[in-house]
Scaffold this motif. Structure first.
Motif, PDB file in Angstrom:
ATOM      1  N   GLU A  36       0.832  -1.220   0.000  1.00 39.68           N
ATOM      2  CA  GLU A  36       0.000   0.000   0.000  1.00 39.68           C
ATOM      3  C   GLU A  36       0.858   1.258   0.000  1.00 39.68           C
ATOM      4  O   GLU A  36       0.502   2.268  -0.609  1.00 39.68           O
ATOM      5  N   ARG A  37       2.009   1.215   0.672  1.00 43.54           N
ATOM      6  CA  ARG A  37       2.892   2.393   0.685  1.00 43.54           C
ATOM      7  C   ARG A  37       3.434   2.688  -0.706  1.00 43.54           C
ATOM      8  O   ARG A  37       3.645   3.839  -1.079  1.00 43.54           O
ATOM      9  N   ALA A  38       3.689   1.635  -1.462  1.00 42.95           N
ATOM     10  CA  ALA A  38       4.296   1.789  -2.788  1.00 42.95           C
ATOM     11  C   ALA A  38       3.285   2.167  -3.863  1.00 42.95           C
ATOM     12  O   ALA A  38       3.636   2.880  -4.816  1.00 42.95           O
ATOM     13  N   VAL A  39       2.035   1.696  -3.728  1.00 48.43           N
ATOM     14  CA  VAL A  39       1.112   1.851  -4.862  1.00 48.43           C
ATOM     15  C   VAL A  39      -0.055   2.808  -4.621  1.00 48.43           C
ATOM     16  O   VAL A  39      -0.704   3.205  -5.583  1.00 48.43           O
ATOM     17  N   THR A  40      -0.328   3.201  -3.382  1.00 52.22           N
ATOM     18  CA  THR A  40      -1.508   4.042  -3.132  1.00 52.22           C
ATOM     19  C   THR A  40      -1.452   5.334  -3.933  1.00 52.22           C
ATOM     20  O   THR A  40      -2.432   5.714  -4.598  1.00 52.22           O
ATOM     21  N   SER A  41      -0.320   6.018  -3.903  1.00 49.04           N
ATOM     22  CA  SER A  41      -0.224   7.288  -4.629  1.00 49.04           C
ATOM     23  C   SER A  41      -0.299   7.061  -6.142  1.00 49.04           C
ATOM     24  O   SER A  41      -0.841   7.898  -6.876  1.00 49.04           O
ATOM     25  N   LEU A  42       0.220   5.926  -6.608  1.00 52.20           N
ATOM     26  CA  LEU A  42       0.148   5.613  -8.034  1.00 52.20           C
ATOM     27  C   LEU A  42      -1.298   5.429  -8.471  1.00 52.20           C
ATOM     28  O   LEU A  42      -1.730   5.967  -9.498  1.00 52.20           O
ATOM     29  N   PHE A  43      -2.067   4.642  -7.699  1.00 56.66           N
ATOM     30  CA  PHE A  43      -3.468   4.395  -8.035  1.00 56.66           C
ATOM     31  C   PHE A  43      -4.296   5.680  -7.921  1.00 56.66           C
ATOM     32  O   PHE A  43      -5.225   5.888  -8.699  1.00 56.66           O
ATOM     33  N   ALA A  44      -3.954   6.520  -6.957  1.00 58.81           N
ATOM     34  CA  ALA A  44      -4.688   7.777  -6.787  1.00 58.81           C
ATOM     35  C   ALA A  44      -4.481   8.709  -7.970  1.00 58.81           C
ATOM     36  O   ALA A  44      -5.377   9.484  -8.334  1.00 58.81           O
ATOM     37  N   ALA A  45      -3.302   8.635  -8.594  1.00 56.84           N
ATOM     38  CA  ALA A  45      -2.957   9.569  -9.665  1.00 56.84           C
ATOM     39  C   ALA A  45      -3.261   9.048 -11.064  1.00 56.84           C
ATOM     40  O   ALA A  45      -3.337   9.841 -12.013  1.00 56.84           O
ATOM     41  N   ASP A  46      -3.437   7.733 -11.207  1.00 57.18           N
ATOM     42  CA  ASP A  46      -3.535   7.147 -12.546  1.00 57.18           C
ATOM     43  C   ASP A  46      -4.730   6.206 -12.663  1.00 57.18           C
ATOM     44  O   ASP A  46      -4.648   5.033 -12.283  1.00 57.18           O
ATOM     45  N   PRO A  47      -5.848   6.686 -13.207  1.00 55.62           N
ATOM     46  CA  PRO A  47      -7.046   5.848 -13.343  1.00 55.62           C
ATOM     47  C   PRO A  47      -6.828   4.606 -14.196  1.00 55.62           C
ATOM     48  O   PRO A  47      -7.574   3.635 -14.081  1.00 55.62           O
ATOM     49  N   SER A  48      -5.803   4.600 -15.061  1.00 56.62           N
ATOM     50  CA  SER A  48      -5.571   3.443 -15.924  1.00 56.62           C
ATOM     51  C   SER A  48      -5.107   2.226 -15.126  1.00 56.62           C
ATOM     52  O   SER A  48      -5.091   1.111 -15.658  1.00 56.62           O
ATOM     53  N   LEU A  49      -4.733   2.413 -13.868  1.00 55.01           N
ATOM     54  CA  LEU A  49      -4.335   1.281 -13.038  1.00 55.01           C
ATOM     55  C   LEU A  49      -5.546   0.503 -12.526  1.00 55.01           C
ATOM     56  O   LEU A  49      -5.394  -0.579 -11.963  1.00 55.01           O
ATOM     57  N   PHE A  50      -6.741   1.064 -12.726  1.00 58.91           N
ATOM     58  CA  PHE A  50      -7.977   0.379 -12.357  1.00 58.91           C
ATOM     59  C   PHE A  50      -8.606  -0.280 -13.581  1.00 58.91           C
ATOM     60  O   PHE A  50      -8.497   0.228 -14.699  1.00 58.91           O
TER      61      PHE A  50
END
Length: 197
Positions: A152-166
């Motif tokens: 969660e520390r590594a990916v939370t900010s990534l998922f928050a910033a990039d909708p394509s990760l969903f």
């Protein structure tokens, strides 16, 4: 090396359109590249909560397991399972895997505040609840002899910033999201595999 994935829909790969872009195959590929022959089994079940780990652990142990990767917590949060209850259930699952001589790596509950369905006014509260749940899980995993991969520390900010990760359901990861999660999980999984080399 017998690699088993246990847990919920993320461990099972829901959201990706191709099996090879899900966590199990991605992690198995990393281990093979590091020189480990890998036999992958996925016991994870979409919708699973920590209470469901007991049955998955029984199946994993019956088939034999060297390295177990457990991804659990999102459904506990959405179903309002108290942190101490889910953490104890996770502790017991990890302890049973350790008793079977498996190395255990756990990815704790994600920060659900990054999910698009969460209203902006509730995101701080959801983030705090997610963090508290993950911290209870972490204490339980360590007590049981497992290792926590702080995905969660590594990916939370990534998922928050990039909708394509969903994925298209805007809840589960897409193939790109799974690659990000696998990248965060890989160091702990590779270290656990090294213990069985």
């Amino acid at each position: 090396m017998r690699l088993c994935l246990l847990g919920d829909s993320i461990a099972a790969g829901v959201g990706s359109t191709r099996r090879e872009d899900t966590l199990g195959p991605l992690l198995a590929t990393r281990l093979r590249q590091a020189g480990h022959p890998v036999d992958l089994t996925v016991h994870a079940v979409p919708g699973a909560r920590s209470a469901d780990l007991r049955a998955q652990v029984r199946r994993a142990v019956a088939g034999s397991v060297d390295v177990a990767v457990v991804v659990i917590g999102a459904n506990d949060l959405t179903r309002f399972v108290p942190a101490h209850v889910g953490a104890q259930q996770l502790h017991d699952a990890v302890a049973d895997l350790r008793e079977a001589k498996a190395a255990v790596v756990v990815a704790t509950a994600p920060d659900l505040s990054v999910v698009a369905h969460v209203p902006p006014a509730l995101r701080d509260v959801v983030s705090a609840v997610s963090r508290d749940y993950a911290e209870a899980q972490q204490r339980a995993v360590i007590k049981a002899g497992g290792v926590v991969a702080h995905v969660e520390r590594a990916v939370t900010s990534l998922f928050a910033a990039d909708p394509s990760l969903f994925a298209t359901d805007r809840f589960h990861p897409s193939a790109a999201g799974y690659r990000a999660i696998a990248e965060a999980l890989a160091p702990a999984v590779e270290a656990a595999a090294g213990l069985h080399a």
